[in-house]
Scaffold this active site. Structure first.
Site, short mmCIF file in Angstrom:
data_model
loop_
_atom_site.label_atom_id
_atom_site.label_comp_id
_atom_site.label_asym_id
_atom_site.label_seq_id
_atom_site.Cartn_x
_atom_site.Cartn_y
_atom_site.Cartn_z
CD GLU A 19 39.47 33.08 43.13
OE1 GLU A 19 38.89 33.34 42.06
OE2 GLU A 19 40.71 32.96 43.21
CG HIS A 75 41.46 37.56 40.53
ND1 HIS A 75 40.97 37.59 41.81
CD2 HIS A 75 41.06 36.37 40.00
CE1 HIS A 75 40.31 36.48 42.06
NE2 HIS A 75 40.34 35.72 40.98
CG HIS A 90 37.49 35.07 37.30
ND1 HIS A 90 36.49 34.55 38.08
CD2 HIS A 90 38.65 34.81 37.98
CE1 HIS A 90 37.00 34.03 39.17
NE2 HIS A 90 38.31 34.17 39.14
CD GLU A 91 41.80 34.01 36.32
OE1 GLU A 91 42.49 34.44 37.26
OE2 GLU A 91 41.03 33.05 36.44
#
EC number: 3.4.11.-
Length: 892
Positions: free
Chosen positions: A349, A330, A326-327
């Site tokens: 998000e 980003h 997820h990070e």
């Protein structure tokens, strides 16, 4: 014409006053674009052992027009100097005023500043924050400083233009004690002595970044270099990679260091472009409010997320894979291309959430990240069924709304919508649209329209795809599709009627429709086929063009990749129930959700719901097996008043699930699948804690005593029970062991720096049932020397014990200011939600509203949290009334 002439004269007369009034209006939303920064040079003097920090900020900018008033952001800063430096070098002093509670700064010049280039310079100082901005964390007897700028923390560290649309390079310099390690977004460019005992560390200029992605950390960090992430595709050089931890913790990051390169490579493959920044640092924060933060080049994690091992429970390892992916996603989606304003937070998000699960499932399929995502989405549907729910693209009008946007609607519903659209348009077309979007807007800002246009352009049905995306982003709620089968014509077809799904007692309007990408799986003779189409309007007909005969059964949500709930005509529902075993594991989860949804509308009576338990207990995936447990807990808390009747209810549930637990056993086996391990942990918990089964409680209690050292010399023995069951064992040991066990747990907590073990001990202490020990636990949470700020949230676990809820509510209310001061604004919504747990009377909702409304009115995330908690209580009361008097008969 006379009226027009007089009006024109009046406007000319009033124009200077109107312009002045417009300039005086405080921009509590987006700042005007009159001043656009082009470079920020930041120098901060930071010592983790002090109470605050100081620094200078220089912002090179362009004025679009002559101005004597400038608007920026700064909050809780002591500004000792504010000057404008004009293009000719002349310095103009600026008067700085706090103009709004959100941190809007008004700068007034004694003369009109000319349009064109100028610089803004500030000297400033501030106290360290509480889990936001620049704040201190303590591990053992050592202090560290790290940052959390999103969403509004940057303005508490330096004056600037603190919103996503302002994106420019940063040059960061940190003046720190010479023995400390200093890191920031970019690689270190130089380090030289400063004052005696200090050093000045300069970092390379960053790429263009918004302020919420700026990050730094200072302290006695342990730093593990590499190994560098090998070159891949268009990235011809190895990527520098480091891991930072508090002193003595670096060995715990071996699992994460080993697997991070595979995640970076998988993301580069998907996006078709190299990792966008010059380095990657992963920092394990000893105190952190969130799970992780995607700062460009310096990703910060709650330390426990970077500390799993190969022997850790499945959910801990899955959390590492999912959160890390997820990070890192980003870095492209959010950092390379950034939203323009917070109402498009979901662009960051939702995409990162969906991509996190997608990459985790791709690289670690045995952990079943796809089912974990669906589990989160189905829970989010309950929030999305509230009248007070948000749209994914809800406008952000006030700073208190920004924190509310960091919720499951943004993350999980947004991710589910992306997954649904990807299924409809095809994985390759969707990916190509994403690549087009990133290429078109790299290093800049973009909006949802830009993403929608890129995906629609790659889809076979661009107009339909755009309509589907708009309908799910721009309106709240969960579609409810009422599905029938029509085989009267030459081609079988599904007849679909849609409305908004609403639980019993809701006052929301059900007359709502979406453009829904529907994929149905059905039996066609010996074959099973899947077809997809768009359902729009109140009613639609979806021909099953590949069917050779009338389907024997239909699953209206193939692979459960559609964001909708379904209700089937009785014959279709019976046929699907009979073929439950033919459904895949995700479809069985969606089937279980359809039953729960019917129960929550009141349409499915308790006895009919309970009749589904044997079938779900035998489901293929752990999520479907355990899906009824939340509803069962509600039934025995709200519909059963007699304790003997509760005991009988527990016994009946145990008789249904016991065969599944007995097949698994309580001891780990060499041939356990990840699903076996996860299901054993959950069933052991339910039998020991919820069902009070002595055959399960006794061995767990003995193992928990072993961990606590109660039957030996008192030393902690973390390996006395398998990692999968350690938390369960500690809970039961503390419940059965009274003050002796609580004392031991508290002693071990104070001595331990292991965040995972600390969490397990705090959870077990929260669930003690003795009122005096429960009071000790709450007092412990306010002991800053023993409990981290991010551990205060374990107070919520105590709400699982019904008898302790009133005392917990009174304590939170009495200590509300202390709690929010200690843990920052992030805890406001949690306090309100915890206060509402177990309350199921309309009078409770009125009391909650009356108490908290004046308290949370100006607090970030507070107003929406209160509105939703109050609505939850009213819906609980309505559901209780809908099922009152209905028999709770179990299947024979």
């Amino acid at each position: 014409m006379r009226i027009i002439r007089e009006t024109t004269f009046l406007l000319l007369f009033l124009l200077p006053a109107l312009v002045a009034a417009a300039q005086e209006r405080v921009p509590d939303g987006p700042l005007p674009r009159d001043v656009v920064p082009t470079l920020v040079q930041l120098e901060l003097r930071v010592d983790p052992r002090q109470e605050g920090f100081s620094g200078t900020t220089r912002i090179e900018a362009t004025l679009a027009r002559p101005l004597d008033t400038l608007w920026m952001h700064a909050r809780d800063l002591e500004l000792s100097r504010a000057e404008a430096v004009l293009a000719d070098g002349r310095r103009v002093p600026l008067r700085a005023e706090d103009a709004h509670a959100s941190g809007v700064l008004k700068l007034s010049a004694p003369e009109t500043l000319p349009a064109g280039a100028l610089a803004l310079e500030f000297d400033h100082a501030a106290a360290f924050g509480k889990l936001e901005g620049a704040y201190r964390a303590r591990q053992g007897d050592l202090d560290y400083v790290l940052t959390q700028m999103e969403p509004l923390g940057a303005r508490k560290v330096f004056p600037g233009f603190d919103e996503p649309s302002f994106k420019q390079p940063w040059e960061i310099t940190l003046v720190v004690p010479e023995a400390d390690v200093a890191v920031a977004n970019a690689a270190q460019a130089s380090s030289e002595p400063a004052d005696p005992g200090w050093k000045r560390v300069r970092f390379a200029r960053t790429e263009a970044l918004p302020s919420y992605l700026v990050a730094f950390a200072v302290g006695p960090w342990d730093v593990v270099e590499g190994p560098a992430i090998a070159a891949r595709g268009d990235r011809s050089a190895a990527l520098p990679f480091r891991t930072l931890t508090a002193k003595g913790q670096s060995a715990k990051t071996a699992y994460g260091r080993e697997h991070t390169p595979a995640i970076v490579h998988a993301l580069e493959d998907y996006f078709g472009t190299p990792y966008p920044f010059a380095k990657l640092d992963n920092l394990a924060a000893p105190d952190f409010a969130w799970g992780a933060m995607e700062n460009a080049g310096l990703v910060v994690y709650r330390d426990s997320l970077l500390f799993p091992e190969a022997a850790s429970p499945s959910d801990e390892r899955l959390s590492f894979w999912m959160v890390s992916a997820h990070e890192l996603a980003h870095q492209w989606f959010g950092n390379l291309v950034t939203m323009r304003w917070w109402d498009d937070l979901w662009l960051n998000e939702a995409f990162a959430s969906w991509m996190g699960y997608k990459i985790a499932h791709q690289l670690q399929p045995d952990l079943h990240a796809d089912r974990a995502l669906l589990d989160s989405v189905l829970r989010t549907m309950d929030q999305d069924s509230l009248a007070s729910t948000r749209r994914i693209g809800e406008p952000i009008r006030d700073f208190t709304d920004i924190q509310s946007a960091f919720d499951p609607i943004t993350y999980d519903k947004g991710g589910a919508v992306l997954e649904m659209v990807e299924r409809y348009v095809g994985e390759q077309a969707f990916r190509d649209g994403v690549r087009d979007y990133l290429a078109a807007h790299a290093r800049g800002n973009a909006s949802r329209d830009d993403l929608f246009a890129a995906i629609a352009a790659r889809a076979g049905d661009a107009e339909g795809v755009r309509a589907a995306l708009d309908s799910f982003i721009e309106q709240p709620g969960v579609p409810e599709l009422r599905v029938g089968l029509d085989c009267a014509g030459a081609t079988p077809a599904l007849h679909v009627r849609q409305r908004r799904y609403l639980p019993a007692g809701s006052d929301a309007d059900a007359d709502q429709a979406w453009t829904v990408p529907v994929c149905a799986r059905y039996a066609d003779g010996d074959a099973t086929r899947t077809e997809c189409a768009l359902a729009s309007g109140r009613e639609s007909r979806i021909p099953l063009r590949e069917a050779r005969a009338c389907p024997a059964w239909v699953m209206p949500n193939a692979d459960a990749r559609g964001y909708y709930r379904y209700v089937m005509d009785a014959p279709l529902q019976s046929a699907l129930t009979a073929r439950f075993d033919a459904l895949n594991e995700r479809e069985q989860q969606a089937y279980a959700d359809a039953l729960q949804a019917g129960f929550k509308t009141g349409a499915l009576a308790p006895a009919a719901y309970l009749a589904s338990l044997p079938q779900l207990a035998g489901a293929g995936g752990s999520q479907a097996v355990t899906a009824p447990f939340a509803n069962l807990r509600w039934i025995w808390e709200q519909l059963i008043d007699d304790e003997d009747a509760r005991d009988d209810f527990r016994a009946r549930v145990a008789s249904i699930y016991r065969p599944r637990l007995e097949r698994l056993g309580l001891e780990p086996r060499a041939d356990d699948s990840e699903d076996d391990r996860s299901l054993r942990e959950t069933l052991a918990w339910v039998f020991a804690y919820r069902l009070r089964d002595p055959a399960v409680r006794a061995p767990l209690a003995a193992q928990g005593r072993g961990v606590l050292g109660l039957d030996g010399d008192g030393a902690l023995d973390a390996g006395a029970v398998s990692r999968d069951l350690r938390r369960n064992a500690l809970v039961i040991a503390l419940q059965d062991g009274a003050i002796e066990a609580f004392d031991a747990a508290e002693r071990h907590l104070r001595a331990s720096e292991d965040p995972v073990l600390r969490g397990e001990l705090l959870y077990a202490m929260a669930l003690v049932e003795d009122a005096s020990l429960a009071s000790r636990f709450r007092a412990l949470l306010l002991d800053e020397g023993s409990v981290r700020a991010n551990e205060v949230g374990w107070m919520g676990a105590q709400s699982a014990v019904p008898a302790l809820r009133p005392a917990l509510r009174d304590w939170m209310r009495a200590n509300f200011e202390t709690l929010t001061t200690r843990s920052g604004p992030f805890i406001v919504a949690a306090v309100v939600a915890i206060d509402a747990v177990g309350r199921c009377d309309r009078a409770d909702a009125d009391e909650l509203q009356a108490h908290y409304a004046p308290i949370v009115r100006g607090l970030e995330g507070g107003p929406l949290a209160l509105k939703q908690a109050s609505e939850d209580i009213r819906l609980c009361a309505a559901l209780k009334q809908a099922h009152a008097g209905r028999p709770l008969a179990f299947p024979q």
